[in-house]
Design a protein around this motif. Structure first.
Motif, short mmCIF file in Angstrom:
data_model
loop_
_atom_site.label_atom_id
_atom_site.label_comp_id
_atom_site.label_asym_id
_atom_site.label_seq_id
_atom_site.Cartn_x
_atom_site.Cartn_y
_atom_site.Cartn_z
N ASP A 684 0.80 -1.22 0.00
CA ASP A 684 0.00 0.00 0.00
C ASP A 684 0.84 1.27 0.00
O ASP A 684 0.31 2.37 0.18
CB ASP A 684 -0.94 0.01 1.22
CG ASP A 684 -0.18 -0.07 2.54
OD1 ASP A 684 1.06 -0.28 2.51
OD2 ASP A 684 -0.81 0.08 3.61
N SER A 685 2.16 1.14 -0.22
CA SER A 685 3.02 2.31 -0.31
C SER A 685 2.97 2.89 -1.72
O SER A 685 2.52 2.22 -2.66
CB SER A 685 4.46 1.92 0.03
OG SER A 685 5.00 1.08 -0.98
N PRO A 686 3.42 4.14 -1.91
CA PRO A 686 3.44 4.70 -3.28
C PRO A 686 4.23 3.83 -4.25
O PRO A 686 3.80 3.63 -5.39
CB PRO A 686 4.12 6.07 -3.08
CG PRO A 686 3.75 6.46 -1.69
CD PRO A 686 3.76 5.17 -0.91
N ALA A 687 5.37 3.27 -3.81
CA ALA A 687 6.15 2.41 -4.69
C ALA A 687 5.41 1.12 -4.98
O ALA A 687 5.43 0.61 -6.11
CB ALA A 687 7.51 2.10 -4.06
N GLY A 688 4.74 0.58 -3.96
CA GLY A 688 3.95 -0.63 -4.15
C GLY A 688 2.82 -0.43 -5.13
O GLY A 688 2.56 -1.28 -5.99
N ARG A 694 2.02 -1.50 -12.73
CA ARG A 694 2.81 -2.00 -13.87
C ARG A 694 2.70 -3.51 -14.01
O ARG A 694 3.46 -4.12 -14.77
CB ARG A 694 4.28 -1.60 -13.69
CG ARG A 694 4.54 -0.10 -13.65
CD ARG A 694 4.26 0.58 -15.00
NE ARG A 694 5.15 0.10 -16.04
CZ ARG A 694 6.35 0.62 -16.32
NH1 ARG A 694 6.79 1.65 -15.60
NH2 ARG A 694 7.09 0.14 -17.29
N GLY A 695 1.79 -4.12 -13.27
CA GLY A 695 1.55 -5.55 -13.40
C GLY A 695 2.45 -6.43 -12.58
O GLY A 695 2.50 -7.66 -12.77
N VAL A 696 3.18 -5.84 -11.62
CA VAL A 696 4.07 -6.63 -10.76
C VAL A 696 3.29 -7.08 -9.53
O VAL A 696 2.70 -6.25 -8.83
CB VAL A 696 5.31 -5.80 -10.34
CG1 VAL A 696 6.22 -6.65 -9.45
CG2 VAL A 696 6.06 -5.29 -11.56
N GLN A 697 3.31 -8.36 -9.26
CA GLN A 697 2.63 -8.89 -8.10
C GLN A 697 3.47 -8.64 -6.84
O GLN A 697 4.71 -8.64 -6.90
CB GLN A 697 2.38 -10.39 -8.25
CG GLN A 697 1.48 -10.73 -9.42
CD GLN A 697 0.11 -10.07 -9.32
OE1 GLN A 697 -0.54 -10.15 -8.27
NE2 GLN A 697 -0.31 -9.42 -10.39
N PRO A 698 2.84 -8.43 -5.68
CA PRO A 698 3.59 -8.15 -4.45
C PRO A 698 4.68 -9.17 -4.14
O PRO A 698 5.74 -8.81 -3.62
CB PRO A 698 2.49 -8.17 -3.37
CG PRO A 698 1.27 -7.70 -4.10
CD PRO A 698 1.38 -8.29 -5.48
#
Length: 904
Positions: A684-688, A694-698
């Motif tokens: 939930d961070s701005p980078a996250g 961009r389609g990157v899973q956590p």
């Protein structure tokens, strides 16, 4: 490599016969005929003098600089600037990737200006060691190493492909592949030559090895008699392109060592004692040089351990002159016999070789330690300089629980774990790691840890199920001598399996702890602990769930891991069952016997014999060719930075700083970890949110450190540390009251003053940027302490921050701020944001900041409050040298270099 124009205007060039052949050198004894004071100079200053003498060109380095150093008076050090050109540069991958990204972007800028892009190329030798990327995802099993290595390559494929391109596109640039070791240990054991040689006008010239590195613990090499320290990546890039480091000639603090370590103590205990003493003495911005009869009782590995911790005691470096032990260590680590002969003969001819007969140099001040009085120690729970005698560790832990963490020491809960119920409470250790080059470079403490494990395994002891234990050797040689001593199997048996060859837990790459443990910690607000053999234990660094972090020697890490808690008195309580610490602690004879049996020169020769080609996964990476890099717009790891957009060869000059808004107000000891985290990226961070978009899973986020090649991620991660506190977020802050820091919420948030909304610091910065509003940050003492992290300056610059006013700055971070065009100002003694009644709602103006700026001059700041009242105060600008004024006029150091190369 270009042929340097090393003139010999002072007629000091002489010849020396060595086993490597005849070499020429620039003689300090010859120069001493003109400047007799040279014979009393600290050895570290003599090396600075040799560099100036050899590289004098009448332009960048002239005879006045030589005179300044040669006439150095340590008791009355003048604030005079000198240029220093080191022999080489070392980098690690977290700082190295963005460094190579910058070079690639500079090549693009040259291409756009229709200038040969190959003008951007390292002139000095550069070694980049990939050591920061491996994480401890798997631990406590025989296959942990292979699993972590495989996952490392899966995560970092884009970064490694980029570095492979760089190693081919740039000359004088080589990459040591992953799973080799930690940069400082590899430097100590293999890369460093102690004396360098270079062809000049048909002659082979010898000169002292020296370097700067993009990691603050570059100072480890000082233990080998090599001058070197950490700088920001930005500054290192300029050095690669043969720009000098401009520095004020430093004070040198002499530290006299006498006696020898008593039975039962380790080099780690010694270094924690030295760190505490030097922090108290005050050595920020100074050199520390060790001397005294105690040096003859110290192994070179012990010296390197002390030198490594220079950032923790605050010095630029902690230097040990070359002596017989240096030569012995070079031979032990497999250096060529001809090189060893060259080092000995050259350093003796130059007066750089320390002997018992040599007079003690003149120092600015001195300290003395009888090593016989060192006692077993740990440090924590938040800072490396906070040493605790082991006998007082339990009492100190309980005091910290009451005073620091405001919690009860005995609180505990039941946790379901692997089909069983386990107890977890305040003080429980969830991480125990033998990690970091600080100690893994030292065979004595690694062998001691193995012996503790051996005795523990025989007694049937293992680490508790609630604890994640790991061993991350600083080089593959460590594994070989632990195996040769028969100790690796015992470490495996109790849970300290090898997890990787890299920094791991010491830099926050501790990986996840069990989800059930994490859930219990957060639901019950438990103050759990970590113990590691590293060099830093700042809050939020080791693991987001761990508040109490302690540094200890490797054998004590094992002992604490077996106990499973910080709440133990080893003198009166058992570790497990009937087993106490004294039952498993080895004698010095046992350690020495194991060392003599296992640590041999052949191990070093074999492990480093094929170091650049040994990793098959690295060898199999396919990479494109070309002088410029083909950027992949889809990559979330490597992106072309926007520093050089619309770049012009015309110098823009110092900007007008008016109508500035405050982004944040921080307290004391805000570290570069707080400013630019290296660890996990929260969903939930701005980078996250950016990565998710961009389609990157956590699960594939990786860490901030691994994504430093992408400015979009890093600008969003700036000030995103979960433990950072911004005074503007206190309920009473915006009403003008002085806030109680204990009530300030944690997390990288702020108040956007125009709207009154609370939001992430990044989101607020973007709103201000849309409104074309420049930003300021206010801070307390020791702002920017910790790692030499260039993103702690790059990130704020990309957020639109133009000024930072702090009570004091860490050396490297101050330099990095200027390197990115940010003005560092220092409050006058006794003043800070709170004493001046500043709450962040003001509009700031900086007066007298223009093209006529003088180093360290006073700068007036006015802050206009919402009711019209004005607070005026005077600060000292921390632009310390004339060349830093030039950097600010150009918008930063890289812009300065680019304009110089483009114009030339």
């Amino acid at each position: 490599m270009t042929n340097p124009s090393w003139a010999d205007k002072l007629g000091t060039r002489k010849k020396l016969q060595t086993a490597a052949g005849e070499v020429s050198y620039y003689s300090l004894p010859e120069l001493a005929k003109k400047y007799p004071n040279i014979n009393r100079l600290p050895y570290s200053i003599r090396i600075l003098l040799e560099a100036a003498l050899r590289q004098e060109d009448g332009f960048i380095i002239d005879e006045n600089h030589i005179k300044t150093i040669a006439e150095y008076d340590p008791k009355s050090v003048k604030e005079e600037e000198i240029p220093f050109k080191p022999a080489r540069v070392v980098m690690q991958d977290f700082t190295g990737v963005p460094g190579v990204v910058d070079l690639a972007a500079m090549r693009d800028a040259m291409t756009e200006l229709k200038i040969d892009p190959k003008k951007i190329n390292p002139v000095l030798p550069v070694d980049l060691v990939i050591d920061h990327s491996v994480q401890v995802d798997f631990a406590g099993s025989a296959d942990a190493l292979d699993k972590n290595n495989k996952l490392e390559f899966e995560r970092n494929g884009e970064r490694y492909e980029f570095l492979r391109w760089g190693s081919g596109a740039f000359s004088n640039f080589q990459v040591v592949p992953p799973a080799t070791g930690i940069v400082h240990q590899v430097n100590l054991e293999y890369l460093a030559k102690v004396v360098q040689t270079r062809q000049h006008n048909g002659e082979l010239v010898a000169y002292p090895d020296s370097l700067v590195g993009t990691d603050s613990h570059t100072t480890m090499i000082n233990g080998l008699g090599v001058l070197g320290w950490g700088v920001g990546g930005i500054e290192a890039e300029a050095v690669m392109l043969e720009q000098p480091i401009y520095m004020l000639i430093p004070e040198v603090v002499g530290f006299k060592l006498t006696g020898k370590l008593p039975e039962g103590t380790t080099a780690t205990d010694l270094v924690l004692t030295v760190t505490q003493m030097l922090r108290k003495h005050g050595v920020v911005g100074k050199f520390v040089e060790f001397y005294g009869e105690g040096l003859s009782q110290m192994s070179l590995a012990d010296r390197a351990t002390i030198a490594n911790m220079a950032p923790e005691y605050g010095a630029t470096m902690g230097f040990f002159p070359i002596d017989d032990e240096t030569i012995r260590y070079m031979k032990l680590t497999g250096r060529d016999e001809k090189l060893c002969d060259l080092v000995e003969k050259y350093s003796k001819a130059q007066g750089l070789f320390l002997t018992k007969e040599a007079p003690t140099p003149d120092f600015s001040s001195t300290l003395e330690l009888d090593m016989g009085k060192v006692v077993p120690s740990i440090a924590g729970p938040k800072r490396p300089q906070d040493r605790i005698e082991l006998k007082n560790a339990k009492a100190d832990y309980r005091k910290a629980m009451a005073d620091v963490f405001k919690d009860a020491p005995d609180k505990s809960v039941d946790v379901p774990l692997n089909g069983r119920t386990e107890k977890l409470g305040n003080g429980s250790l969830v991480i125990a790691a033998i990690t970091s080059c600080t100690n893994t470079s030292n065979p004595s403490v690694l062998v001691a840890a193995g012996l503790v494990a051996e005795k523990a395994a025989k007694a049937g002891l293992k680490v508790p199920a609630t604890l994640k234990s790991s061993l991350a050797p600083g080089s593959r040689v460590v594994t070989k001598y632990l195996e040769a001593a028969g100790l690796q199997k015992s470490l495996d048996a109790i849970g300290f399996n090898t997890v990787g060859y890299g920094c791991t837990t010491c830099i926050g790459n501790s990986g996840p702890i069990d989800a059930a443990l994490s859930d219990a910690i957060n639901k019950n607000n438990l103050t759990v602990g970590a113990v590691l053999s590293g060099n830093r234990n700042f809050e939020g660094r080791i693991h987001a769930d761990v508040k109490a972090n302690y540094l200890a020697s490797p054998p004590l890490v094992v002992a604490y891991a077996l106990a499973g808690t910080m709440d133990i008195d080893f003198e009166s309580e058992k570790i497990q069952g009937k087993v106490s610490l004294k039952d498993i602690w080895p004698t010095q004879k046992e350690v020495n016997d194991a060392l003599a049996k296992a640590v041999t020169s052949d191990l070093f020769k074999k492990e480093y014999g094929n170091v650049f080609k040994a990793n098959e996964m690295w060898n199999n990476i396919k990479v494109g060719a070309g002088d410029t890099y083909t950027w992949d717009q889809k990559s979330t790891y490597i992106a072309k930075p926007n520093y050089f957009e619309n770049f012009s060869l015309t110098e823009p000059g110092i900007p007008n700083l008016k109508d500035i808004s405050c982004l944040a107000i921080f307290g004391d000891s805000v570290t570069t970890d707080h400013i630019s985290p290296a660890g996990n990226i929260k969903k939930d961070s701005p980078a996250g949110r950016y990565l998710t978009g961009r389609g990157v899973q956590p699960v594939d986020f990786n860490t901030y450190g691994a994504r430093r090649g992408n400015h979009e991620v890093m600008v969003r991660g700036t000030f995103a540390n979960t433990r950072i506190k911004n005074l503007m977020m206190a309920p009473e802050a915006v009403s003008g009251k002085v806030a109680d820091w204990t009530k300030v919420p944690e997390g990288g948030n702020t108040v956007h003053i125009p709207s009154g909304e609370k939001m992430s610091i990044f989101d607020a910065a973007m709103k201000y940027m849309e409104a074309k509003t420049p930003l300021i940050v206010l801070a307390g003492k020791e702002y920017g302490t910790g790692s030499s992290r260039d993103w702690a300056a790059k990130g704020p610059a990309l957020q639109g921050i133009k000024v930072v006013i702090a009570e004091s700055f860490e050396r490297i971070h101050r330099s990095n701020l200027i390197g990115m065009g940010i003005l560092p100002l220092q409050f006058k003694d006794g003043q800070n944001a709170q004493s001046l009644g500043l709450d962040g709602s003001e509009v700031f103006n900086i007066e007298g900041y223009d093209n006529n700026l003088k180093p360290r001059s006073d700068i007036k700041v006015t802050a206009k409050k919402k009711d019209g009242a004005v607070v005026s105060f005077t600060t000292m600008n921390r632009v310390d040298t004339p060349v830093e004024v030039v950097y600010l006029k150009n918008g930063g150091i890289l812009h300065t270099v680019l304009r110089k190369l483009g114009a030339g």
